[in-house]
Write a protein that holds these residues in place. Structure first.
Motif, PDB file in Angstrom:
ATOM      1  N   PHE A   1     -27.790  48.042 -42.569  1.00 42.61           N
ATOM      2  CA  PHE A   1     -27.681  46.954 -41.600  1.00 42.61           C
ATOM      3  C   PHE A   1     -29.050  46.291 -41.432  1.00 42.61           C
TER       4      PHE A   1
ATOM      5  N   LYS B   1     -25.028  43.401 -32.696  1.00 44.46           N
ATOM      6  CA  LYS B   1     -24.273  44.351 -33.506  1.00 44.46           C
ATOM      7  C   LYS B   1     -24.117  45.632 -32.684  1.00 44.46           C
TER       8      LYS B   1
ATOM      9  N   ASN C   1     -24.700  50.603 -44.079  1.00 41.31           N
ATOM     10  CA  ASN C   1     -23.515  49.747 -44.061  1.00 41.31           C
ATOM     11  C   ASN C   1     -22.553  50.151 -45.189  1.00 41.31           C
ATOM     12  N   ASN C   2     -23.133  50.512 -46.363  1.00 42.75           N
ATOM     13  CA  ASN C   2     -22.294  50.885 -47.491  1.00 42.75           C
ATOM     14  C   ASN C   2     -23.160  51.579 -48.541  1.00 42.75           C
TER      15      ASN C   2
ATOM     16  N   ILE D   1     -20.764  54.513 -44.035  1.00 42.21           N
ATOM     17  CA  ILE D   1     -20.912  53.479 -43.015  1.00 42.21           C
ATOM     18  C   ILE D   1     -21.207  54.088 -41.650  1.00 42.21           C
ATOM     19  N   ASN D   2     -22.169  53.485 -40.961  1.00 44.50           N
ATOM     20  CA  ASN D   2     -22.596  53.863 -39.617  1.00 44.50           C
ATOM     21  C   ASN D   2     -23.303  55.214 -39.567  1.00 44.50           C
TER      22      ASN D   2
ATOM     23  N   HIS E   1     -23.997  41.333 -41.956  1.00 47.25           N
ATOM     24  CA  HIS E   1     -22.591  41.748 -41.949  1.00 47.25           C
ATOM     25  C   HIS E   1     -21.691  40.797 -41.173  1.00 47.25           C
TER      26      HIS E   1
END
Length: 943
Positions: free
Chosen positions: A282, A316, A402-403, A420-421, A491
């Protein structure tokens, strides 16, 4: 149409063998028969090769006397002119060829090719023959050719991994101006330098395009005049890209310096890799905030607004615990929880956070912000606002994933972002093979697409990368994650995460994905469930919301149902990947790009005009340096691509919407939708009536002068439209500049044809100096490129006139040539001198662009009167024309004296010359082309 693979043959020395269908079919069928049978190949219609191609030491003009099969003669003429097959070197290396008495090419075809004997003088010729005549070489194991259905940018073999491949970095943009400064600043720091940047703009209204070009002048921009979505925008990028490797990158990102290098090196590591994705973080580092009520049975609320305002520049909010949403009478959104509430929020610097909490009773809460020590607070019943001073050093924000690649299960029912996260703590720092990839930052080898577009255009946005993943895996390719390629991602900046459009596309595209790839049982169950839900929702929630389909008057659910049904029909009929081609396919063909003469400049101006409509393939028969060609004329050819194709025929031209033939002496017909023949000078057509009609009927002829037009009418009995070549007027001369005592001539050095008569000019100048008719201070400067086969020509002039004030300057840079134009006082041009205009009209200057360039610089021309210069120069007003060497000498003496005496008429003539050159400006040229082929109505525009 599938083309042979020429990626490894760009520098090939090979003779084009393609001809009319009758010749070609018979020739191919006989080519590999025993040599004794081939020697019997002597019918009137099909002469033997040793008659068709003269020995290497015979002059090229000898070919003109051969009256059989003119198209093949044309190919052989060009082959010898360009030195494609080196007959002399072949004879030097092959005693067998010398002893045979056969023409060298004839010997090579009937003896060496069948035995696979590689000529050291022509090492790639066998490869070329195999590609040109595949049915004769089926027994030979060769790399697979690209399966691309178009002739544009043929890919290499499936197992090829170039050492330094060109990468086309693609950025799709929709009103993303606010993101572009960060993006292009990071791209400028890339360690991998062999890349081009392409921006596909989906009809932005925020001045994105102008801003992007300011940030990155080398950027290639394709402005689409309507929003076609992320999927089709990337397909358009594939249409216009120059690189075999496409690298997709979202506009709301910034990348680390090793981003692209890591993607490329990972792709190079194995021949079975089709796609490589990056590690996505992110945009900013995050901290976790924990709010724990010490009474676990008491429900608390936290304001969504106070969370979103935590970092006002980057909103976010990532919830890590389930909550209920509650809205009060002021429509304020509250997140209700019991026990512990955990949320991730971005942090970049010291800040003060006002936390809005609500409790139905007095209670104690414990709040921990990042790595800071937790604090305890007493909440009263009702609304509470707590103030926190947050120190980033103590809170210790960390990168948030994020990925790290994507994953799809075997049933295709679950697709997820890996990692993710999660805080990035090195747990995903090992390369891995994936089941799916994310299109935010994705390197794709287009040679692996098997003729399909990059994405299914119907998806518009979302799920298109997962669909591509399944397609590539089922074709036997691997998808790989490269952790060294790091991207920072805002994002969901274009569609808005959670927006109505976002939800619509996810719902619909999940079903599209099932229709394309899921097993029948799963697909049917998902469709049945979706249709029941859509039908029910359509009766409960009628709304009017814009969609990619543009059906604003329909409810969401009803629109979804209709779109899914439409797509199911397309899948069933095999049309799922069909797309509207918005970018026209364009080519400009010139067999002589390497000579970089006036004809090539004229051809490139056509390419520049058409490159606003789409990328232009510059087709050549032998390799040429595109960057050197651009530098020679100081032209920006960023939207032009090089395509080497040894024989240009109808089959090739049929792949193009616009085909421009600018090759002197070409008789190839065209099957393109729009075909233009830029005629530098017509040749006599000795073709069978059918072939003649095909050729004349397939083009609109564009003459470079009225002189050329007259001979088109005489030779071809066809009308033509005059489009004069253009001159760059922005560097025009200043009549007030002090000129040097220089007589300038600019032209390519070569013998034969319409050569520029530099040797004759040097003789005239030497006689003027030695006779004392002109001052010894005057110099004659002969500037121009040298034909590789005629290097001795300028060298001889230099030697013979070493003491005559004659300078020979070869291969000058564009800037130095422009400087010469502005310094010289007089310009000489003598093409056609001592030739017969009736029997050899092609040996005269067809237009004479260097005359106009000299006039634009304020240099006064004295040029031979026959041909193009005669219709440009007004004798005595803006220059002079002459008929023989004596007239050239007399006019020169008169003009040089006027220059030395500062005669006012000299300044008047310079002004007139500049004004005349203005008739041939680039703007005038583009306006003329626009009247012939208007650009209005095109769906895209390239900048």
């Amino acid at each position: 149409m599938n083309l042979p693979n020429y990626t490894s043959l760009l520098a090939t020395n090979a003779i084009p063998m393609k001809d009319n269908a009758a010749w070609n079919q018979d020739f191919r069928s006989r080519l590999l028969r025993p040599s004794s049978e081939l020697r019997k190949f002597t019918s009137r219609r099909f002469p033997p090769l040793d008659r068709l191609l003269p020995p290497a030491r015979l002059p090229i003009d000898h070919i003109e006397r051969i009256r059989l099969n003119p198209r093949r003669v044309e190919h052989f003429r060009r082959a010898l002119e360009l030195g494609i097959f080196n007959c002399t070197a072949y004879l030097d290396e092959s005693a067998e060829a010398r002893a045979s008495g056969l023409n060298p090419l004839h010997h090579f075809l009937i003896h060496d090719w069948p035995r696979r004997l590689v000529s050291q003088a022509n090492p790639h010729f066998i490869d070329w023959l195999d590609a040109a005549f595949p049915e004769q070489a089926d027994h030979i194991t060769r790399p697979d050719a690209s399966k691309s259905p178009t002739p544009v940018r043929p890919a290499g073999p499936r197992d090829a991994r170039e050492a330094n491949p060109l990468v086309s970095v693609v950025i799709v943009n929709l009103n993303g101006r606010r993101h572009l400064a960060d993006l292009f600043a990071s791209l400028a720091e890339q360690t991998y330098r062999n890349h081009e940047l392409i921006l596909i703009d989906n009809d932005s209204s925020d001045d994105s395009v102008a801003h992007a070009l300011t940030l990155c002048p080398r950027l290639r921009v394709c402005r689409v005049k309507r929003n076609v979505g992320f999927a089709e925008a990337n397909n358009i990028a594939h249409d216009i890209a120059k690189g075999r490797l496409l690298c997709l990158l979202n506009n709301d990102t910034r990348v680390d310096a090793q981003w692209l290098n890591s993607l490329v090196t990972t792709w190079q590591s194995s021949a079975d890799i089709a796609a490589v994705c990056s590690k996505l973080l992110f945009w900013h580092p995050f901290i976790e905030i924990r709010i724990r009520g010490l009474n676990p049975e008491l429900r608390l609320r936290v304001s969504r607004t106070c969370l979103d305002k935590f970092h006002p520049d980057y909103v976010k909010t990532i919830l890590r615990t389930p909550t209920d949403v509650y809205r009060d009478e002021n429509n304020t959104e509250w997140l209700e929880f019991s026990g512990e509430f955990r949320v991730l929020l971005p942090l970049t610097g010291a800040c003060i956070w006002l936390a809005d909490l609500h409790s139905i009773a007095t209670c104690d809460v414990e709040i921990k912000i990042g790595a800071q020590t937790s604090t305890r607070h007493l909440l009263s019943a009702g609304a509470n606002q707590l103030t926190f001073e947050i120190d980033p050093i103590r809170a210790r924000p960390r990168p948030l994933l994020n990925n790290a690649g994507s994953a799809v299960d075997d049933s295709l029912s679950e697709v997820r972002d890996i990692g993710i996260n999660e805080f990035d703590e090195g747990q995903y720092d090992v390369p891995a093979t994936l089941t799916a990839v994310c299109g935010c930052s994705l390197l794709v080898d287009t040679a692996c697409l098997d003729g399909h577009p990059l994405f299914c255009a119907a998806f518009f946005a979302y799920y298109e990368d997962t669909e591509l993943s399944i397609r590539l895996r089922r074709a036997g390719w691997r998808l790989v994650y490269a952790p060294g390629s790091v991207v920072h991602h805002r994002h969901a900046s274009s569609s808005g995460e959670g927006s109505k459009l976002f939800r619509h596309l996810l719902q619909r595209n999940r079903l599209y994905f099932f229709l394309l790839h899921a097993e029948a049982e799963i697909k049917n169950a998902a469709l049945a469930t979706a249709r029941i839900e859509f039908a029910h929702l359509a009766t409960l929630r009628p709304t009017a919301n814009a969609s990619p389909a543009g059906r604003d008057d329909m409810p969401d659910a009803a629109r979804l149902l209709m779109e899914v049904n439409d797509f199911q029909t397309r899948v069933a009929s095999g049309r799922a990947y069909e797309r509207e081609i918005l970018v026209p396919r364009i080519a400009v063909y010139d067999a002589y790009w390497r000579t970089a003469g006036g004809g090539e400049h004229h051809a490139l101006m056509f390419a520049l005009y058409f490159s606003r409509l789409g990328p232009v393939d510059l087709i050549g028969e032998v390799d040429f340096d595109l960057q050197a060609l651009a530098a020679a004329f100081d032209l920006n050819l960023k939207n032009c691509r090089k395509l080497i194709y040894p024989f240009v025929d109808r089959e090739l031209t049929a792949n193009y919407d616009i085909f421009v033939n600018s090759t002197y002496h070409s008789s190839a017909p065209s099957d393109a939708k729009h075909s233009y023949y830029v005629v530098s000078f017509p040749h006599q057509l000795n073709l069978p009536k059918r072939d003649l009609n095909e050729f004349l009927g397939s083009y609109r002829f564009l003459a470079n002068s009225h002189y050329t037009r007259k001979w088109i009418e005489a030779y071809w009995k066809s009308d033509s439209h005059v489009v004069y070549p253009s001159v760059e007027i922005s560097q025009s001369g200043d009549v007030s500049l002090k000129r040097e005592k220089i007589i300038l001539h600019v032209g390519r050095f070569f013998r034969g044809g319409h050569n520029k008569k530099q040797a004759e000019l040097a003789v005239v100048f030497a006689e003027l100096k030695h006779s004392g008719r002109i001052s010894g201070e005057w110099r004659l400067v002969l500037a121009g490129r040298v034909d590789p086969q005629h290097l001795d020509y300028p060298a001889g002039i230099r030697t013979r006139h070493a003491n005559d004030g004659v300078e020979v300057l070869n291969d000058l840079e564009h800037g130095k040539l422009t400087d010469l134009y502005t310094r010289a006082s007089v310009y000489w041009h003598a093409t056609g001198l001592n030739e017969d205009p009736d029997s050899n009209p092609e040996k005269f200057e067809h237009f004479g662009i260097t005359n106009c360039e000299a006039m634009a610089a304020g240099c006064i021309p004295i040029s031979y009167r026959v041909g193009g210069p005669g219709e440009v120069i007004t004798h005595g007003a803006d220059g002079y024309v002459f008929s023989n060497s004596a007239e050239l000498a007399g006019l020169t003496v008169e003009l040089l004296k006027a220059c030395e005496q500062s005669d006012p008429k000299v300044e008047t003539m310079r002004k007139a010359a500049i004004n005349t050159a203005g008739r041939f400006s680039r703007d005038r040229f583009l306006a003329e082309l626009a009247s012939i082929h208007p650009a209005e109505g095109n769906a895209v525009e390239l900048l």
